[in-house]
Scaffold this motif. Structure first.
Motif, short mmCIF file in Angstrom:
data_model
loop_
_atom_site.label_atom_id
_atom_site.label_comp_id
_atom_site.label_asym_id
_atom_site.label_seq_id
_atom_site.Cartn_x
_atom_site.Cartn_y
_atom_site.Cartn_z
N VAL A 19 0.67 -1.27 0.06
CA VAL A 19 0.03 0.29 0.21
C VAL A 19 0.79 1.14 0.15
CG1 VAL A 19 -2.12 -1.03 1.02
CG2 VAL A 19 0.33 0.13 2.87
N ARG A 20 2.46 1.17 0.14
CA ARG A 20 3.17 2.07 -0.46
C ARG A 20 2.78 3.44 -1.99
NH1 ARG A 20 8.48 0.16 -0.64
NH2 ARG A 20 7.95 -1.55 -1.81
N PHE A 70 7.02 1.69 -4.62
CA PHE A 70 6.70 1.07 -4.97
C PHE A 70 8.01 0.58 -6.31
CE2 PHE A 70 5.14 -2.92 -7.87
CZ PHE A 70 4.79 -3.80 -6.96
N ALA A 71 7.78 1.20 -7.18
CA ALA A 71 9.24 1.24 -8.09
C ALA A 71 10.47 1.45 -8.07
CB ALA A 71 8.88 2.50 -9.29
N TYR A 80 -1.72 -1.31 -4.08
CA TYR A 80 -2.82 -1.01 -4.24
C TYR A 80 -2.54 0.29 -3.33
CZ TYR A 80 -4.73 -5.11 -6.78
OH TYR A 80 -5.06 -5.49 -7.79
N PRO A 81 -2.41 1.46 -3.45
CA PRO A 81 -1.33 2.30 -3.10
C PRO A 81 -2.49 3.41 -1.85
CG PRO A 81 -1.66 3.51 -4.73
CD PRO A 81 -1.16 1.84 -4.91
N GLU A 107 -12.59 -0.44 -2.55
CA GLU A 107 -13.40 -1.95 -3.27
C GLU A 107 -12.07 -2.26 -4.27
OE1 GLU A 107 -16.09 -3.23 -3.89
OE2 GLU A 107 -16.81 -2.13 -2.40
N ALA A 108 -10.89 -1.96 -4.21
CA ALA A 108 -9.78 -2.36 -4.67
C ALA A 108 -9.58 -3.17 -3.82
CB ALA A 108 -9.32 -1.28 -5.82
#
Length: 368
Positions: A21-22, A27-28, A38-39, A79-80
């Protein structure tokens, strides 16, 4: 989830689903194999909250974060997260340190009726665990390196063994000037993480020694971790041998046929673009070693390569590439490897063809 190494071991050994969730920029820079991003906040929102934190303190930053991620945007992100949790009921979520962001995501999921565990310590603790794991593997497991001339099939030996670490596989690079693939290499941190997870699995399987390909410090754009590379410089070598004809055929397969297939995947509806990409790749790879070849030799090899490419485009035949491959081996790679072996001769403990080398290394592992 408790904060101890046994938990992290289970995460990586079982390849459990991970929801990161970062922010995308974090993440990259580095992530774990299979983790999905999923940030809680996108890069712009994270930057605004970070600036607020520095200027006004934590509480003001938290309040700003809630204002930025609210209403329909908040509902869409929940939702994601729910979809991920329902699709991966055995997974975990995490942020950088296992702190506020992952707690908020966990709480919002709980409010939406989904109980989902988070990794205490987050990415930072898991990354530290992997660094320590690789260092432990290097310290506890003696190394043996597979060396040999270009095209002898060192990677095939590595893939045939149950106690190997595949540096080139994890770096997504074949380790030479022609070693790039059609798709990019991983970042340095991703490379190190994948390598450490493989080392963890080897040790879990009971391996007491490890086999690697004899590599330089740099594999494409990835650097071999410094402690691992230091130990590699002192490790015993097995020298892989094969006929010149077999080596040319193997390089033809790797550098031309396989690369043509890789570019075809990237350009499935455009054969001309696929072939143009292959041509650019081969000519560019040769150009990168122009200084070491010398201008005249480079020009000769380039002419052979261009003739082979013309023949390939006209008829689909790739045998013309054998001429520049053979010349490159004879004039460049073989003299370079012969020089390198002269400085490593005392470390060579066995020489043989592929079958003999694999048998020797398996017997060596079984005897330990």
């Amino acid at each position: 989830m408790r904060d101890n190494s046994a938990d992290y071991r289970r995460l990586f050994l079982q390849a459990l689903p991970l929801m990161d969730v970062r922010a995308p920029i974090e993440f990259a820079k580095g992530a774990f194999p299979g983790a999905l991003n999923y940030p809680l906040m996108n890069d712009g929102e994270r930057q605004k909250v970070g600036t607020c934190y520095k200027e006004q303190g934590q509480q003001a930053a938290i309040e700003l974060g809630h204002r930025l991620v609210c209403g329909k945007l908040k509902a869409a992100r929940i939702e994601a997260w729910k979809a991920f949790a329902e699709a991966n009921p055995d997974g975990y979520l995490y942020c950088f340190r296992g702190g506020l962001r992952s707690q908020i995501v966990q709480q919002w999921l709980q409010d939406a009726g989904v109980q989902y565990p988070r990794v205490i310590g987050g990415y930072k603790a898991m990354r530290r665990f992997l660094i320590d794991t690789l260092d432990q593997a290097v310290a506890d497991c003696p190394l043996t390196l597979v060396a040999g001339l270009t095209g002898t099939g060192k990677t095939e030996v590595i893939s045939a063994l149950d106690n190997s670490l595949d540096l080139e596989g994890h770096a997504h690079h074949r380790g030479s000037s022609f070693g790039r693939h059609a798709t990019p290499q991983p970042g340095q941190i991703d490379f190190e993480n994948r390598l450490a997870i493989e080392a963890l699995r080897r040790m879990e399987a009971g391996c007491r020694q490890l086999v690697l390909e004899d590599e330089g410090r740099i594999v494409g754009s990835c650097s071999v971790p410094i402690e691992l590379f230091r130990v590699m410089q002192q490790a015993p070598l097995v020298w892989l041998e094969d006929s010149f004809e077999n080596r040319v055929a193997r390089i033809l397969g790797d550098y031309v046929v396989d690369m043509q297939a890789e570019f075809a995947v990237l350009y499935p509806q455009n054969p001309e673009a696929s072939f143009a990409a292959l041509s650019e790749h081969l000519l560019g790879s040769l150009l990168r070693i122009r200084k070491r070849l010398g201008g005249e030799r480079h020009q000769q090899l380039e002419q052979l390569m261009r003739e082979a490419l013309i023949e390939q485009q006209r008829s689909g035949e790739v045998d013309g590439h054998r001429y520049w491959i053979a010349a490159l081996l004879e004039q460049y790679y073989d003299p370079m490897y012969a020089y390198q072996r002269s400085g490593k001769e005392q470390r060579v403990v066995f020489s043989g063809d592929q079958a003999a080398v694999v048998e020797f290394l398996r017997e060596r592992a079984a005897a330990d």
